[in-house]
Design a protein around this motif. Sequence first.
Motif, short mmCIF file in Angstrom:
data_model
loop_
_atom_site.label_atom_id
_atom_site.label_comp_id
_atom_site.label_asym_id
_atom_site.label_seq_id
_atom_site.Cartn_x
_atom_site.Cartn_y
_atom_site.Cartn_z
N ARG A 1 0.83 -1.20 0.00
CA ARG A 1 0.00 0.00 0.00
C ARG A 1 0.87 1.26 0.00
N VAL A 2 0.21 2.39 -0.26
CA VAL A 2 0.90 3.68 -0.28
C VAL A 2 0.65 4.37 1.05
N TRP A 3 1.66 5.07 1.58
CA TRP A 3 1.43 5.92 2.76
C TRP A 3 1.44 7.35 2.28
N GLU A 4 0.27 8.03 2.39
CA GLU A 4 0.16 9.40 1.90
C GLU A 4 0.10 10.36 3.07
N SER A 5 0.74 11.51 2.91
CA SER A 5 0.65 12.55 3.93
C SER A 5 1.01 13.89 3.34
N GLU A 6 0.26 14.93 3.71
CA GLU A 6 0.60 16.29 3.29
C GLU A 6 1.90 16.69 3.99
N ALA A 7 2.67 17.60 3.35
CA ALA A 7 3.93 18.04 3.94
C ALA A 7 3.69 18.55 5.36
N GLY A 8 4.46 18.07 6.30
CA GLY A 8 4.42 18.56 7.67
C GLY A 8 3.23 18.10 8.48
N SER A 9 2.34 17.27 7.92
CA SER A 9 1.15 16.91 8.70
C SER A 9 1.32 15.60 9.47
N ALA A 10 2.41 14.88 9.20
CA ALA A 10 2.63 13.61 9.91
C ALA A 10 4.09 13.53 10.35
N LEU A 11 4.31 12.73 11.36
CA LEU A 11 5.69 12.38 11.73
C LEU A 11 6.04 11.12 10.96
N MET A 12 7.09 11.19 10.16
CA MET A 12 7.46 10.04 9.34
C MET A 12 8.94 9.76 9.56
N LEU A 13 9.23 8.58 10.04
CA LEU A 13 10.64 8.27 10.31
C LEU A 13 10.93 6.79 10.11
N SER A 14 12.22 6.52 9.92
CA SER A 14 12.69 5.13 9.83
C SER A 14 13.91 5.01 10.72
N ILE A 15 14.04 3.84 11.35
CA ILE A 15 15.11 3.63 12.32
C ILE A 15 15.91 2.39 11.93
N ILE A 16 17.23 2.50 12.00
CA ILE A 16 18.10 1.35 11.71
C ILE A 16 18.36 0.59 13.01
N LEU A 17 18.06 -0.71 12.99
CA LEU A 17 18.27 -1.55 14.18
C LEU A 17 19.04 -2.82 13.79
N ARG A 18 19.95 -3.22 14.67
CA ARG A 18 20.68 -4.48 14.44
C ARG A 18 20.69 -5.26 15.76
N PRO A 19 19.56 -5.86 16.10
CA PRO A 19 19.43 -6.47 17.43
C PRO A 19 20.07 -7.87 17.49
N SER A 20 21.39 -7.90 17.64
CA SER A 20 22.07 -9.19 17.60
C SER A 20 22.20 -9.83 18.99
N ASP A 21 22.06 -9.03 20.03
CA ASP A 21 22.39 -9.55 21.36
C ASP A 21 21.15 -9.70 22.24
N THR A 22 20.11 -10.34 21.70
CA THR A 22 18.90 -10.55 22.50
C THR A 22 18.35 -11.95 22.24
N PRO A 23 17.80 -12.60 23.27
CA PRO A 23 17.21 -13.91 23.06
C PRO A 23 15.80 -13.84 22.48
N ILE A 24 15.23 -12.64 22.35
CA ILE A 24 13.85 -12.52 21.89
C ILE A 24 13.80 -12.46 20.37
N GLY A 25 12.85 -13.15 19.79
CA GLY A 25 12.72 -13.19 18.33
C GLY A 25 12.39 -11.81 17.78
N PRO A 26 12.84 -11.53 16.57
CA PRO A 26 12.64 -10.20 15.99
C PRO A 26 11.18 -9.87 15.72
N GLY A 27 10.31 -10.91 15.72
CA GLY A 27 8.89 -10.65 15.49
C GLY A 27 8.30 -9.70 16.51
N ALA A 28 8.95 -9.64 17.68
CA ALA A 28 8.43 -8.76 18.73
C ALA A 28 8.70 -7.29 18.44
N LEU A 29 9.67 -7.04 17.54
CA LEU A 29 10.11 -5.65 17.36
C LEU A 29 9.00 -4.69 16.94
#
Length: 264
Positions: free
Chosen positions: A62-90
Amino acid sequence: MAIRADRLSHAETPRPIGRPLIRFDRVTSTMDVATTLADLGSPEGTVIQADLQTAGRGRAGRVWESEAGSALMLSIILRPSDTPIGPGALSLLAGLAVARTAEVLSSRPSTIKWPNDVLLDGLKVSGILVHSRATPPCSCRQFVLGIGVNVRETPESHAARAISLSEAAGVTVATADVLNRLIAELDTVYVAFRRGDIARELTELDARLAFRDQQVSVVDGGRTTSGTVSGIDHTCALLLRLPDGTLRPIISGELTRGPTPVEP
Ligand code: BTN
């Protein structure tokens, strides 16, 4: 004794998210920028934020649409190598961080539509998208977690199903306040995730689950499972009570209300 940041392991880093935080006026999608930067070696916790996306993406193509400045839009880089919990929880934990943020800033109760939407008054205020892949030569997985929060307005095309924080709060909510609060909440859940102890988060997620005791359908690939929402388990799978009375854990899929799937 002073703690030197360069002596801390990932598991000990007190506030992993948002260092650095890189802002853009306009991008195709923060997912594209974060993926490129991740491949170039940007550190875990790097946040890419944009005021406008020209090709914002949602789940299931799907498409994520938003007018300029009307939403908070961000992406985060994660490399969770040192945890016993499955990544599905993220992604569910990210949803919890968004739900806490939305509730504080709107003063409205916030629920989580498994697996990735955050609701206020039953309407979608935020969506979450997770991309993952192995990063050779090591076998660690790299995640790019994308979060979109409607802050000022909801896209017109989604008006019947969506709401913004400002609409829910009845006052204008500042995007900077959402960003600051969200990063603090993401820090908290991510530290718990890496520590390997998310018992408290699981309890809260279970309590915030939308459509509890209601009939839903989950479509995963070509397969549909219909049942009654009964909770989530320790792996963050959705527990559906099937018509024959058994409980089935659902690991992934798109959920809609009712006994037959509809377009979400
Ligand atoms: C969904 O509800 O289907 C998920 C929406 C995710 C939207 C966010 S906005 C920031 C990041 N960049 C994108 O292109 N998508 C995510």
